[in-house]
Structure formats: structure tokens, C-alpha cells
Enzyme design. Structure first.
Site, PDB file in Angstrom:
ATOM      1  N   ARG A 287     -11.889 -26.731 -66.201  1.00  0.00           N
ATOM      2  CA  ARG A 287     -11.564 -26.783 -64.773  1.00  0.00           C
ATOM      3  C   ARG A 287     -11.494 -28.249 -64.350  1.00  0.00           C
ATOM      4  O   ARG A 287     -12.512 -28.872 -64.080  1.00  0.00           O
ATOM      5  CB  ARG A 287     -12.646 -26.035 -63.982  1.00  0.00           C
ATOM      6  CG  ARG A 287     -12.274 -25.736 -62.551  1.00  0.00           C
ATOM      7  CD  ARG A 287     -13.499 -25.304 -61.770  1.00  0.00           C
ATOM      8  NE  ARG A 287     -14.355 -26.444 -61.478  1.00  0.00           N
ATOM      9  CZ  ARG A 287     -15.689 -26.395 -61.403  1.00  0.00           C
ATOM     10  NH1 ARG A 287     -16.326 -25.284 -61.655  1.00  0.00           N
ATOM     11  NH2 ARG A 287     -16.375 -27.486 -61.105  1.00  0.00           N
ATOM     12  N   HIS A 291     -14.513 -26.220 -58.216  1.00  0.00           N
ATOM     13  CA  HIS A 291     -14.605 -24.750 -58.261  1.00  0.00           C
ATOM     14  C   HIS A 291     -13.794 -24.160 -57.112  1.00  0.00           C
ATOM     15  O   HIS A 291     -12.986 -23.257 -57.307  1.00  0.00           O
ATOM     16  CB  HIS A 291     -16.062 -24.319 -58.164  1.00  0.00           C
ATOM     17  CG  HIS A 291     -16.257 -22.840 -58.101  1.00  0.00           C
ATOM     18  ND1 HIS A 291     -16.003 -22.012 -59.171  1.00  0.00           N
ATOM     19  CD2 HIS A 291     -16.660 -22.039 -57.099  1.00  0.00           C
ATOM     20  CE1 HIS A 291     -16.249 -20.757 -58.830  1.00  0.00           C
ATOM     21  NE2 HIS A 291     -16.636 -20.748 -57.578  1.00  0.00           N
ATOM     22  N   TYR A 300     -22.299 -32.981 -60.371  1.00  0.00           N
ATOM     23  CA  TYR A 300     -22.947 -32.323 -61.504  1.00  0.00           C
ATOM     24  C   TYR A 300     -22.241 -32.515 -62.843  1.00  0.00           C
ATOM     25  O   TYR A 300     -22.720 -32.030 -63.851  1.00  0.00           O
ATOM     26  CB  TYR A 300     -23.102 -30.819 -61.231  1.00  0.00           C
ATOM     27  CG  TYR A 300     -21.827 -30.085 -60.876  1.00  0.00           C
ATOM     28  CD1 TYR A 300     -20.918 -29.694 -61.866  1.00  0.00           C
ATOM     29  CD2 TYR A 300     -21.524 -29.770 -59.551  1.00  0.00           C
ATOM     30  CE1 TYR A 300     -19.766 -29.024 -61.537  1.00  0.00           C
ATOM     31  CE2 TYR A 300     -20.358 -29.095 -59.220  1.00  0.00           C
ATOM     32  CZ  TYR A 300     -19.488 -28.724 -60.216  1.00  0.00           C
ATOM     33  OH  TYR A 300     -18.326 -28.063 -59.897  1.00  0.00           O
TER      34      TYR A 300
END
Length: 397
Positions: A287, A291, A300
Site C-alpha cells: 500500500r 489506508h 508508523y
């Protein structure tokens, strides 16, 4: 001083062998078991089980599909940033996984998506503008699932896998599986992500699909992150190997390779149509975006990881292959850019012109035959709204 857990062949959590020892350094690239037909550099390679030939038109079509799908994603992200959408689920970097899987479908095959299958929806013939209504908050998905054999987007994580399995079992009873007629035999694809694989619904769907030999392909786009949770914290083995525990085969494919994804998905779908039951396909991808547009992935994950995956860009590798083999020219690229610009304008103009829903629309499309209790609530709410109209007509409130 050596770590006692490491000396025992366990990882630092004490739950078993360290992942690096089991899979080796190649695990970061999907491992040696990865099915690949086109390298990140655009070099054609072959596979003993899933190799196939592609025509020049097919490859140009894959490239066009991925470019337009990325444009859909780019425009929708921009619309959200301008306040025209409430949220958007990005697919940046996952175009090959979706186009490869989408183009392997036959018209009679049915798809149960998550909320990110914009490329698959495009392959099924759905106007991408219809996808935006849900994210704008003006409808619940403005397409007819029966017309396109493509279900409405599923927000509840993993729930669609049970829907897909049940639908596939219904296909068996309708006699459209294993007849030998390519115009009749059908299968189902359930799309989900690596995070959803931890949900109980998904595992229950595996059990039912295996027990009833349901004609369903479980297509997992392993993009390495369940929002902020990395895949290493979700599983101790490659996801595709879970299928063996349920009694059906699994395969890991390079999800950034549209050729390999197409070949693997086509084989899994044919297996299902022939009555040989379910298959788990793990599309190993990344990805590259967030998200959703409410997420900040810089909190993160490392930028170095993103940069390394950019070198595996699914569109760039196909373009490299096409250019190297003289299958596209400047005119093709220019025409495609024009088509993408027209698509972008269509999405911008169409999104901004979507009418706002009325307050009474919340009662529509809930029941085929509305129960009396809901009729009473609807009529009461309508009467309540009319009091505001009367006040306005009478000179304001």
C-alpha cells in the site's frame, strides 16, 4: 551476551522460530514461492505452473487499465482533500493486483468487494463516478449488483467473505458449476486484505467453503499493513499457507505483476468453475498510499520501505516491457494521457453535481415490504419535517 530465546530457535516473543530464520531475507520480496512473470525491471520470466502467453493487445490493455485506475484514485484523493468527499480508500500501488484479478473474470462470475476494489469495479464496467457517492455520503453505492455481478462495497471488515461463500454455495444448487459449458459455469471472488484475514468471519468462510467445496476464490491483497499493524504481527507463516489448514490450496503471487496475477486468478477461477472448490490467492503487494485519507502512514512506517517498493511499481514495469519490445509509442501514451484527463474531468464535474439526499431517503431501500412499525415512524418523521415547512411558509421561524 546471546539472547536465550534466540539460542532455543525462538523469536523474541518466545512463540516459535524467528521469521528471518524460517523464510530467509527473500521473505521481504515475497519469498522464493512467489509466482512472477514480469520482474520489477520489466523483464519477462517464466513459471513452470502458471506460465502463459499474452498478446500485444492484452498487455496494452492491462497498461491502460492500470493507468486509468490510478487516475481514478488520484482524482478521488484530490476531491477528498478539497472537501468534496468525506473519505477515500486509496489503492495506490495495488493496481496490478486488481486489474489482473478483474480481467480474469468472466461476465457470469460474481465479485464481493471490500471498500477498495475500484480497479475491479472498473473491470466489471461500473462507471467510477458511481463509486464516489458512497464516499461523498449521498448514497450507499449507486450501482445495481445484479447488473454488474459486483456487490456493493462492504465496510464491515471481512463480512463479504461469508456473503461470497454463501452465494457460491447457491451457484452449486443452481447448477452453474462443473457443467463443462464455459458460457454457463461461474465462480465467485471474495476480495479482502491481510488485516481482514485475522477476522473470525474470514476463517468461518474458509471452513464453509472447504466443507461444501464452494466455487469461491479468496483473493487477499496483502499490502503489508492492516492500517498501522504490520503483517509480521498478524501471522507467523505466509498467509497463503493458511489455506492448507482448511483443506484447499493456496498460492502467493507477485501482486505488482499484472501478468502473474491474471494467470494465477484465471487458473483459480477455472478450478472453481469446474467444481474443484475454493482457492486462496495471496497477492503480495504494498500500500504505497495511506489506508484511507484520514490516515497518516508516516507515523508508523519507514520512508525507506516506501521508496524500495516504488521501484516495484506495477505500472512502471509494464511500461518498461512495452517500450523495450516496441509495443507502444508516443501516440499511444499521448492518447492515454488525454483519456485519463477526460476521466478526471468526468469525476470532478460529476462528483460536485451529485444531489444531496433528502431526509426521507433514509427509509428507502431498507425493506422490500416495509413493516407497519417502520411505516408509522416514516409518516411521523414526515409530519415532523412538514412543521418546519409550514413555519417557513408562514414567515419564518
Amino acid at each position: 551476551m546471546p539472547d536465550p530465546a534466540t539460542e532455543r530457535g525462538q523469536n523474541r516473543d518466545g512463540f516459535g522460530p524467528d521469521l528471518a530464520e524460517v523464510f530467509g531475507p527473500s521473505q521481504n520480496d515475497g519469498g522464493p514461492e512467489l509466482v512472477q512473470l514480469l520482474t520489477p525491471e520489466g523483464e519477462r520470466v517464466h513459471h513452470p505452473e502458471f506460465d502463459m502467453d499474452f498478446s500485444a493487445d492484452q498487455l496494452r490493455g492491462f497498461y491502460r487499465d492500470m493507468v486509468l485506475t490510478r487516475r481514478i484514485d488520484t482524482e478521488a484523493t484530490a476531491l477528498q482533500r478539497h472537501g468534496e468527499l468525506g473519505i477515500w480508500a486509496q489503492l495506490l500501488g495495488q493496481e496490478a493486483a486488481q486489474i489482473g484479478a478483474g480481467r480474469a473474470l468472466r461476465p457470469q462470475d460474481y465479485v464481493f468487494p471490500t471498500y477498495r476494489e475500484h480497479g475491479v469495479a472498473y473491470c466489471k464496467g461500473i462507471d467510477p463516478l458511481k463509486l464516489l457517492g458512497l464516499f461523498r455520503g449521498v448514497d450507499h453505492g449507486n450501482w445495481d449488483p445484479a447488473e454488474f455481478n459486483f456487490g456493493l462495497y462492504t465496510i464491515v471488515i471481512g463480512a463479504q467473505t461469508l456473503h461470497a461463500t454463501g452465494y457460491a454455495m447457491g451457484m452449486q444448487r443452481d447448477g452453474v458449476v462443473g457443467t463443462g459449458d464455459p458460457e454457463r459455469d461461474a465462480a465467485v471472488v471474495a476480495h479482502f486484505g491481510d488485516g481482514a484475514s485475522s477476522q473470525g468471519d474470514v476463517n468461518e468462510a474458509f471452513i464453509f467453503a472447504a466443507s461444501y467445496n464452494a466455487p469461491v476464490v479468496f483473493f487477499c491483497q496483502n499490502n503489508q499493513w492492516a492500517i498501522s499493524e504490520p503483517i509480521e504481527r498478524q501471522t507467523r507463516i505466509p498467509l497463503y499457507q493458511r489455506a492448507l489448514g482448511f483443506g484447499f490450496p493456496g498460492v502467493r503471487v507477485d501482486g505488482n505483476d499484472v501478468m502473474a496475477t491474471y494467470a494465477v486468478t484465471q487458473a483459480a477461477l477455472q478450478r472453481a468453475r469446474d467444481g474443484q472448490g475454493p482457492t486462496f490467492v495471496e497477492a503480495y503487494t504494498y500500500r504505497m498510499g495511506a489506508h484511507t485519507t484520514t490516515d497518516d502512514p508516516t507515523r508508523y512506517r519507514l520512508s525507506d520501505d516506501v521508496e524500495s517498493w516504488k521501484l516495484k511499481d506495477p505500472i512502471a514495469r509494464v511500461e518498461a516491457y512495452l517500450r523495450r519490445n516496441g509495443l507502444i509509442d508516443t501516440d499511444f501514451i499521448d492518447d492515454l494521457k488525454k483519456e485519463a484527463d477526460e476521466l478526471g474531468a468526468h469525476l470532478r464535474e460529476g462528483c460536485k453535481s451529485m444531489p444531496d439526499p433528502t431526509a426521507m431517503q433514509m427509509f428507502d431501500h431498507v425493506y422490500a415490504d416495509m413493516p407497519e412499525e417502520l411505516v408509522t415512524q416514516r409518516d411521523g418523521f414526515a409530519a415532523y419535517l412538514e412543521t418546519f415547512e409550514d413555519a417557513t411558509h408562514g414567515g419564518g421561524r
